[in-house]
Design an enzyme around this catalytic site. Structure first.
Site, PDB file in Angstrom:
ATOM      1  N   SER A 119       0.866  -1.180   0.000  1.00 57.10           N
ATOM      2  CA  SER A 119       0.000   0.000   0.000  1.00 57.10           C
ATOM      3  C   SER A 119       0.899   1.225   0.000  1.00 57.10           C
ATOM      4  O   SER A 119       1.959   1.220   0.620  1.00 57.10           O
ATOM      5  CB  SER A 119      -0.873   0.010   1.245  1.00 57.10           C
ATOM      6  N   ASP A 120       0.506   2.276  -0.701  1.00 58.37           N
ATOM      7  CA  ASP A 120       1.184   3.545  -0.490  1.00 58.37           C
ATOM      8  C   ASP A 120       0.972   3.824   0.999  1.00 58.37           C
ATOM      9  O   ASP A 120      -0.012   3.354   1.588  1.00 58.37           O
ATOM     10  CB  ASP A 120       0.571   4.642  -1.376  1.00 58.37           C
ATOM     11  N   ILE A 121       1.874   4.553   1.636  1.00 62.24           N
ATOM     12  CA  ILE A 121       1.835   4.656   3.093  1.00 62.24           C
ATOM     13  C   ILE A 121       0.466   5.142   3.586  1.00 62.24           C
ATOM     14  O   ILE A 121       0.075   6.273   3.342  1.00 62.24           O
ATOM     15  CB  ILE A 121       3.005   5.528   3.596  1.00 62.24           C
TER      16      ILE A 121
END
Ligand SMILES: *[C@@H]1O[C@H](CO)[C@@H](O)[C@H](O)[C@H]1NC(C)=O
Ligand SMILES: *[C@@H]1O[C@H](CO)[C@@H](O)[C@H](O)[C@H]1NC(C)=O
Ligand SMILES: *[C@@H]1O[C@H](CO)[C@@H](O)[C@H](O)[C@H]1NC(C)=O
Ligand SMILES: *[C@@H]1O[C@H](CO)[C@@H](O)[C@H](O)[C@H]1NC(C)=O
Ligand SMILES: *[C@@H]1O[C@H](CO)[C@@H](O)[C@H](O)[C@H]1NC(C)=O
Ligand SMILES: *[C@@H]1O[C@H](CO)[C@@H](O)[C@H](O)[C@H]1NC(C)=O
Length: 912
Positions: A318-320
């Protein structure tokens, strides 16, 4: 005197002691008594938003299950070997150990911006994820490189390969394992906050430059994680809680983007296909929804497009903060959740994954083969790229800094405010002559000369000029310094846009500083003024100056920070502060006014571009710490400008697509991403821009000649059928009878506050509510062999990294010759565009598009060859009905020149 000093020292010492004691006490307190290992469950609806579907729209997510297993496509030797080695490791891991490698330990729980759990049994240390593509974020003694948008405007593949090496080397030197980037969004909205993080508004350009960057940084020993997959084209409404209150109080859901299958393939997916082909180990799914379902739980996106069609063998992270669910995301193909927390509930130790993922395995809601594949993908990505998996005894290669504190000594977990005071930063200096040189050269090549009337540039005493004025806030460093947290600054030169990927920039050289130095050395007199509002003095100086250089700016950034009411995305496209008035006042008084613009995307130039005294205009994206040095080199002619616009500058800002910044009455904002992108739109609509995509002047003149187009391989209409899949590999079955073996081992160690662990809270593994699988998922079969052809063979468009290998075959070689007929050595950026056949049966909307870049350095009076290779994919369109890339018979027109609208050579490819 001596006495006082002694006393204050003593007091200081006592204070430190007290501080240490108090921290020590609080740490003991929180980990032993006040911290509870809480139980919780997260219920969530089917990822297919039924309400959205019921509203009768055309956009939907075709369910695509199960998640494809890694290691099934043929002829990918480095990956095949890596996958088999990864399987050996996975086969000795317990469930909780595997879960440790899929879930971040929580924001602030480790030294990097995201960190995975460890495997003490195998000495595997926490895998470290850190932004970003323009240098190692949130630490010190690292280079602040030019932004990716600046990289985009160099149009130079070889240079961006060097940039990837330089950034990779510094990241590795700091102990980073996975570099979160580069970003591959496409500037669909001119004002979008993160546009300076990616390579501009053309998928071909982004794909070529990003893949050079990815290859190079992975070669240097750090994995890359291109993001945000997919349609992450603005900051507004990427999360709900970031945008609540006031006029947004009706907001109920993060932004949903709608993308047709055709636009997906020909535009948004294109650069991702290129980086997958280049071997990217990771891809990061984005915050937004696509067709009504979050990108990180969209099975069609991850399972079908990325893993099946593009043959991606690495892991999807996941993107952060982008993971919005547990079971649903895992089934849809997400492999790693970072930083692990539930977005907006940082540091409370809770996660959709971690303990709940363990539980979903124990209660068989998620099959074990899925977890095995997740971990295999993670480990294989490292091995296939020869990137070291961190080992706890290999101390020198572990991160030696804290993303949460720049002090040398601080609490062990400063973000969590826990732990005793210890050394958290070792200030390892990772800069090298090589990395600095690349940063400076990229900054130079990124500067675009938009306008150059007369011969003021390059500035020289030989022309009789002796007095220079430098004006504008943008010429100096912001009075607050260059190193404010997240770079949320705009009263000075924009070295970088703001956000969590900001790199400390203590070495930034301002334009005023670099210009003064050169001016003094060359015998000029120089005035500097940064006053933008009280213009009386600057006007006097402009009156006397031979040449005035006005620095103008605009900025943007990440959605969690606002600067001057710009919430990530810019609220307008005009220049900031009083830039336009300043430019006009100076130009009214100085015949030779030069404007230098520094911005994260297109800006409106109309307020001054027609002024007859504005003789030259330069533009650049944020250029990092060498902004000033690079711009001075160009202004004084030590180097030629050679940058090219990576987007169109319009005359009317209404020709751009606005940011979606209003919340509709149902609370669910939607963004239609299907309009033609950037110059394609202007060309198709016949709109003349102020400056076209690809535009960029030089000080020299170049002459193109001798075009030749050679067929290397005759194109066939259909793609070759890809080789069938190898048999799926299943790990030996491992019946899970006793959940108590996955409970927290309290006798071995105590949980740290806010830390996410993989352990079950209790042995109660079944929920009271029945679990509803997403529509189209069948838990009883691994693959529907009777009905689903993709169980045995990839789709026709798949079968290799980046898709069907045929697509990447060169069909034509194009060559031409360029002569430098001017007075100065320098670069020429050759651009090749292809116009697809038009006609009744021809696919619609295939306007001219970029299909080749070649930047060559040519000495004065000399010639060089420019070369382009045209692949099958370059000539294909996406056929939605047949789900394949097709070459349409007819005439393909070839244009070679120096922008998307200025051509010198014309050719044709006839395909029958
Ligand atoms: C989005 O919806 C369109 C239907 O209009 C479909 O063709 C496309 O495949 C969908 N894409 C995704 C990623 O769900
Ligand atoms: C999981 O990772 C944590 C560190 O985050 C570590 O303390 C723990 O021992 C690991 N568990 C297993 C089973 O390896
Ligand atoms: C941190 O870096 C310094 C300097 O390179 C090195 O001497 C030290 O061993 C490292 N310490 C750790 C804990 O990694
Ligand atoms: C430059 O300015 C100086 C001082 O104002 C003046 O004497 C000189 O003629 C100017 N040069 C040109 C080329 O205009
Ligand atoms: C556009 O935004 C900038 C930055 O916030 C601001 O300085 C400027 O006044 C705005 N311009 C207009 C016309 O509103
Ligand atoms: C299994 O555990 C997961 C995670 O807590 C939960 O969402 C799911 O409902 C559980 N399945 C069953 C059948 O209880």
């Amino acid at each position: 005197m001596i006495k006082t000093l002694y006393n204050s020292k003593l007091i200081f010492f006592v204070l430190v002691l007290l501080l240490m004691l108090s921290n020590f006490t609080s740490a003991t307190d929180s980990s032993e008594s006040s911290f509870e290992y809480v139980d919780y469950d997260v219920e969530k609806d089917d990822p297919l938003d039924q309400e959205y579907l019921a509203s009768g729209i055309n956009y939907y997510v075709p369910p695509s299950y199960p998640a494809p297993l890694t290691g099934r496509i043929q002829l990918i030797h480095n990956w095949a070997k890596a996958i088999s080695k990864a399987r050996d490791i996975v086969s000795v891991l317990d469930i909780v150990e595997k879960v440790n490698l899929t879930t971040g330990i929580g924001y602030g729980s480790g030294v990097c911006q995201a960190n995975l759990g460890t495997i003490p049994k195998l000495d595997i240390d926490s895998i470290c994820f850190q932004h970003g593509a323009h240098g190692v974020a949130s630490t010190d003694f690292a280079t602040n490189f030019p932004s990716s948008l600046a990289a985009g405007s160099t149009f130079n593949k070889d240079l961006i390969y060097q940039l990837g090496r330089a950034v990779g080397r510094e990241s590795k030197g700091k102990g980073v394992n996975v570099l979160m980037g580069p970003s591959l969004n496409l500037g669909y909205h001119a004002a979008a906050g993160q546009n300076s993080e990616s390579f501009g508004s053309d998928p071909y350009l982004a794909g070529k430059l990003a893949s050079a960057f990815v290859k190079a940084s992975q070669y240097e020993g750090v994995l890359t994680c291109p993001k945000g997959f997919i349609g992450y084209e603005q900051q507004h409404f990427r999360h709900t809680d970031e945008w609540q209150g006031g006029k947004y109080d009706k907001l109920q859901s993060p932004l949903n983007v709608e993308i047709t299958d055709k636009v997906m393939h020909e535009t948004y997916l294109w650069p991702f296909a290129e980086v997958v082909k280049a071997g990217a180990g990771c891809v990061a799914c984005s915050y937004n929804k696509v067709n009504g379902t979050f990108a990180c739980e969209n099975s069609y996106l991850i399972n079908h497009l990325l893993k099946e069609e593009l043959g991606f063998q690495g892991f999807v992270a996941s993107d952060i903060g982008a993971m919005r669910s547990g079971v649903y995301s895992v089934l849809a193909g997400a492999d790693v959740n970072i930083p692990g927390d539930i977005y907006g509930q940082y540091a409370d130790g809770k996660s959709y994954w971690g303990p709940l993922l363990t539980r979903a395995i124990y209660n068989s809601t998620i099959p074990q083969y899925r977890l095995d594949d997740m971990v295999t993908r993670l480990l294989a990505a490292f091995m296939a790229n020869n990137v070291k998996i961190p080992l706890d005894y290999d101390v020198d290669s572990l991160p030696n800094f804290s993303s949460w504190s720049l002090h040398t000594y601080d609490q062990k977990y400063p973000f969590q405010k826990s732990g005793s005071i210890k050394q958290v930063n070792y200030h390892v200096d990772v800069r090298e002559p090589f990395t600095e040189k690349v940063a400076l050269q990229t900054a130079r090549e990124a500067i675009v000369l938009l306008k150059n009337k007369g011969s003021v540039l390059p500035i020289s005493t030989e022309d009789g000029y002796s007095r220079i004025l430098v004006a504008g806030l943008g010429s100096t460093t912001d009075p607050r310094g260059s190193d404010v947290e997240q770079a949320a600054l705009a009263n000075g030169a924009i070295y970088q846009s703001w956000g969590p990927n900001a790199v400390t920039s203590f070495n930034a050289i301002s334009p005023a500083e670099a210009i003064s130095k050169k001016a003094r050395e060359r015998g000029f007199m120089i005035d500097i003024s940064t006053d933008e509002y009280d213009l009386e003095d600057v006007e006097k100086m402009a009156d006397l100056a031979n040449v005035s250089i006005v620095f103008a700016l605009a900025d943007a950034g990440d959605g969690d920070v606002q600067v001057d009411g710009n919430y990530g995305d810019r609220k307008n496209l005009t220049l900031w502060a009083n830039n336009v008035e300043l430019i006009n006042s100076v130009a009214d008084r100085c015949y030779n006014t030069i404007v230098v613009i520094n911005s994260p995307g297109p800006v409106d130039l109309e307020g001054f571009i027609g002024h007859e005294n504005v003789v030259s205009v330069l533009w650049s994206a944020p250029l990092g710490q060498y902004y000033g040095a690079a711009v001075a080199d160009i202004l004084f002619g030590d180097y030629q400008p050679s940058g090219n616009l990576p987007f169109t500058i319009a005359k009317k800002t209404s020709d751009y697509v606005d940011i979606i910044d209003k919340v509709p009455s149902n609370g669910k904002p939607v963004d239609d991403l299907n309009r033609l992108l950037d110059y394609r739109y202007f060309d198709e609509m016949g709109i003349t821009p102020r400056y076209a995509f690809g535009h960029g002047l030089t000080y020299s003149t170049f002459k193109l000649s001798s075009l030749s187009i050679n067929e290397k391989k005759a194109p066939t209409i259909d793609l070759t059928k890809p080789l069938p899949y190898l048999d799926p590999y299943y790990f030996p079955s491992n019946p899970l009878t006793d959940p108590s073996e996955a409970l927290f081992p309290f006798d071995e160690f105590k949980p740290l506050p806010g830390h996410i662990y993989p352990y079950l809270y209790n042995t109660n593994i079944y929920s009271t509510k029945q679990f509803n699988y997403p529509k189209g998922y069948d838990p009883d079969i691994d693959c529907d062999f009777e009905n689903d052809p993709t169980c045995d063979a990839p789709p026709i468009s798949g079968g290799g990294l980046g898709g069907n290998p045929d697509l990447y075959e060169t069909l034509y070689k194009v060559k031409a010759s360029v002569e430098n007929t001017g007075e100065m050595e320098g670069y020429f950026t050759a651009q090749l565009y292809i116009e697809f056949p038009r006609g009744r049966k021809a696919p619609k909307n295939h306007v001219r598009q970029l299909r080749g870049i070649d930047k060559v350095f040519i000495k004065k009076g000399k010639s060089k060859k420019i070369k382009f290779e045209i692949t099958r994919k370059d000539l294909s369109y996406w056929d939605v009905e047949d789900q394949t890339w097709v070459i349409y018979p007819g005439k393909y027109k070839i244009y070679i020149g120096s922008s998307s609208r200025k051509f010198d050579l014309f050719g044709e490819i006839e395909i029958s």
